[in-house]
Structure formats: C-alpha cells, structure tokens
Design a protein around this motif. Structure first.
Motif, PDB file in Angstrom:
ATOM      1  N   VAL A 100       0.852  -1.189   0.000  1.00 53.81           N
ATOM      2  CA  VAL A 100       0.000   0.000   0.000  1.00 53.81           C
ATOM      3  C   VAL A 100       0.888   1.238   0.000  1.00 53.81           C
ATOM      4  O   VAL A 100       1.821   1.335   0.816  1.00 53.81           O
ATOM      5  CB  VAL A 100      -0.944   0.018   1.224  1.00 53.81           C
ATOM      6  N   LYS A 167      -6.268   1.928   0.451  1.00 56.22           N
ATOM      7  CA  LYS A 167      -5.725   3.091  -0.248  1.00 56.22           C
ATOM      8  C   LYS A 167      -5.762   4.307   0.674  1.00 56.22           C
ATOM      9  O   LYS A 167      -6.732   4.498   1.418  1.00 56.22           O
ATOM     10  CB  LYS A 167      -6.527   3.373  -1.533  1.00 56.22           C
ATOM     11  N   GLU A 169      -5.186   8.478   0.327  1.00 57.44           N
ATOM     12  CA  GLU A 169      -5.023   9.593  -0.598  1.00 57.44           C
ATOM     13  C   GLU A 169      -4.895  10.893   0.198  1.00 57.44           C
ATOM     14  O   GLU A 169      -5.615  11.093   1.189  1.00 57.44           O
ATOM     15  CB  GLU A 169      -6.214   9.699  -1.550  1.00 57.44           C
TER      16      GLU A 169
END
Length: 316
Positions: A100, A167, A169
């Motif tokens: 990741v 994820k 961001e």
C-alpha cells in the motif's frame, strides 16, 4: 594402582607449590603492551579511520525525513525499548509499504482513506476528512480523520499499517500551526466539513509544504477541554474573563520549570545520533523498494504483448 596413587599425589603437590608461590610473590595483572605503545596508538590518525568509516551510513537521509516518517522512530521510554523488536517492526513496515502506498501527510491535511468493509456496498468504504492527530510509533502508529456528515461530527481513527487499509489519498497537502486539532470539536462545523467528492490538489515537484495560518474562532462554552490552558496558535482570542488566564498561569498548571528540565526532554526524545541511523536505514529501504517497483514495471512492459497497428496489417 600404586602407580596411579603416585601420579595423583605428585599432581596435588605441584598444585600446592604453584599456589604457595603465587601467594608469596603475587603477579600484577597488566597489559602485555607498554603504556607508550598504547598512547601512540591512541593519538595516531590511522586508529580512527575504521571507526569513522563505520559510523558513516551507507545512505544519508534528508534532514526532514523524521518529520515525514515519524512512526519509524521508537518509543523514547527506556522501559519499553527493545532493539530487536524495533528492527523487526521497521522491516514489517517497509514490507507493508510495498503493498500500500502511504503518502506524505501531516496534521491538517485533507485525506481520503479506503478500507475493507464486508458490510458496505462493494466490500469497501471510503471516508474523507481532515487529519486532527497523528500519534504512535512502530506498527502501533495511527491517525485520526474528522468530518461533519449530516450536522454530526464524525471521527475515525485508522491504524497506519492496518491490513484493512486499501488506499490512502492526500487530497490537499498542508500543515497547521498546532500539532493537534482537537479544538475543531468546539469550532463551527464549517471548519470540519469536507465533501466526499473533493478533488485532489497536487503541489509542484520539490515544492515546500504550505502552512495554513488560519485562526479559528471557537464556539461558546462549555468546551471539551480548557483550551486557555493550552498554548494554541491556530485559535483566536477565547474572550474569557481574566481570572481564567490567571488560573492557567498558576505554577501547578503551567509548570514553567519543565522547559528547563533537560532530563525530561532527554527521556521524551530520541537522540540525534540514533535518529540519524534509523532514518538512514529507512531511507535505504525506501530507495530499494522504489527501485524494485521500477524494475518490475519495466519487466511487465517488456512481457506485455504489443498490439499491431492498423498500418502493419496486410492490405486486402
């Protein structure tokens, strides 16, 4: 049998003879090398060559690396230190980063986190919010996001190296004036409301991280904490009576002597030498990880079949 007894008596006699001689004439334990030779070796520049070469790390990390990856620094409490465990944890953290991508972020950044959720549609859930805290070290590092949804403040704490995270961001990279933004709980909702479809804003390469100098005006009391007792830089004047500020300056509350307590600062921080060694190890690991990713990407491009263009097709 007589011969064996004779040999044993001879060995015992010799042993007593050696012990008596040591008692009568004690031998002083000393170096086999004279003091003159030892001092010459100490002052010689050749004796420090190998030591200095060993202290230089293979790859020196940038100075701000400890602020970008603070979770790699161990717990400064000596009662909780374990060198072997810390090294194994750093290795596991680097392996997790291979799976990741964990970008650079600070308190005050607008972030979006996607996690696995078996009860959500599509088996995943995405949450957007402002980072109000980043704490912990090693595999126990975590960060907290806050957002206001349907006029209700929601805070979610994520373990940075949790296997459920798919994820991470960073929609807007910036810093705030304070290390923690818990006072947003007592601020108007407009300072903590972010739409879930917020677009990502990227900075130019090698650009410094901007600092948001906004000062927030808190709502009326009661508050979650006595914010007048905190040295907050991102909050406007609280507008309290003078007795509240006088109480905050009381020695039992303000503890003005702590800023002069060198041992307290030493116990709460990792020294510069150890920090440099750890960050150099992390820097080397991340550089190797990026090189391996680049090599795998190039190998995948070579193995992928090349589609023929229409020009190369035979004409009918």
């Amino acid at each position: 049998m007589a011969t064996l007894c004779r040999l044993l008596s001879t060995a015992i006699l010799k042993r007593h003879t050696v012990i008596d001689s040591l008692i009568k004439h004690p031998v002083r334990c000393s170096n086999t090398v004279s003091n003159k030779v030892v001092e010459e070796s100490r002052t010689s520049p050749l004796s420090h060559t190998k030591l200095e070469a060993d202290q230089i790390p293979e790859a020196a990390a940038p100075r701000d690396y400890k602020f970008v990856f603070p979770e790699f620094l161990p717990n400064p409490d000596p009662r909780r230190r374990d060198r072997v465990n810390e090294k194994l944890e750093r290795r596991d953290m680097l392996r997790r980063r291979e799976v990741v991508n964990i970008p650079e972020f600070y308190v005050g950044c607008i972030m979006a986190v996607t996690v696995s959720d078996q009860y959500a549609p599509g088996k995943k859930n995405r949450f957007v919010g402002i980072c109000i805290q980043r704490t912990g070290c090693g595999l126990r590092a975590s960060f907290t996001l806050r957002n206001v949804v349907d006029s209700q403040g929601i805070e979610i704490r994520y373990d940075l190296y949790s296997p459920l995270i798919q994820k991470i961001e960073v929609l807007r990279l910036e810093k705030r004036l304070d290390d923690e933004l818990f006072y947003l709980r007592d601020a108007p909702h407009e300072h903590s409301t972010f739409p879930f479809d917020t677009e990502q804003t990227s900075l130019p390469p090698n650009a410094p991280v901007p600092i948001n100098n906004i000062k927030i005006k808190l709502g009326p009391r009661p508050w979650h904490e006595r914010w007048e007792r905190r040295n907050l830089k991102g909050v406007e004047d609280l507008g309290l009576p003078q007795r509240f500020y006088d109480r905050a300056k009381h020695p039992q509350i303000a503890k003005p002597w702590e800023k002069h307590d060198l041992m307290k600062q030493y116990r709460e921080n990792i020294n510069d030498v150890e920090t440099k060694e750890i960050m150099s190890e992390v820097y080397s690991g991340i550089q190797n990880m990026e090189q391996q990713k680049l090599m795998k990407k190039r190998a995948a491009q070579k193995l992928s079949p090349v589609s023929k263009s229409t020009k190369d097709l035979p004409k009918k």
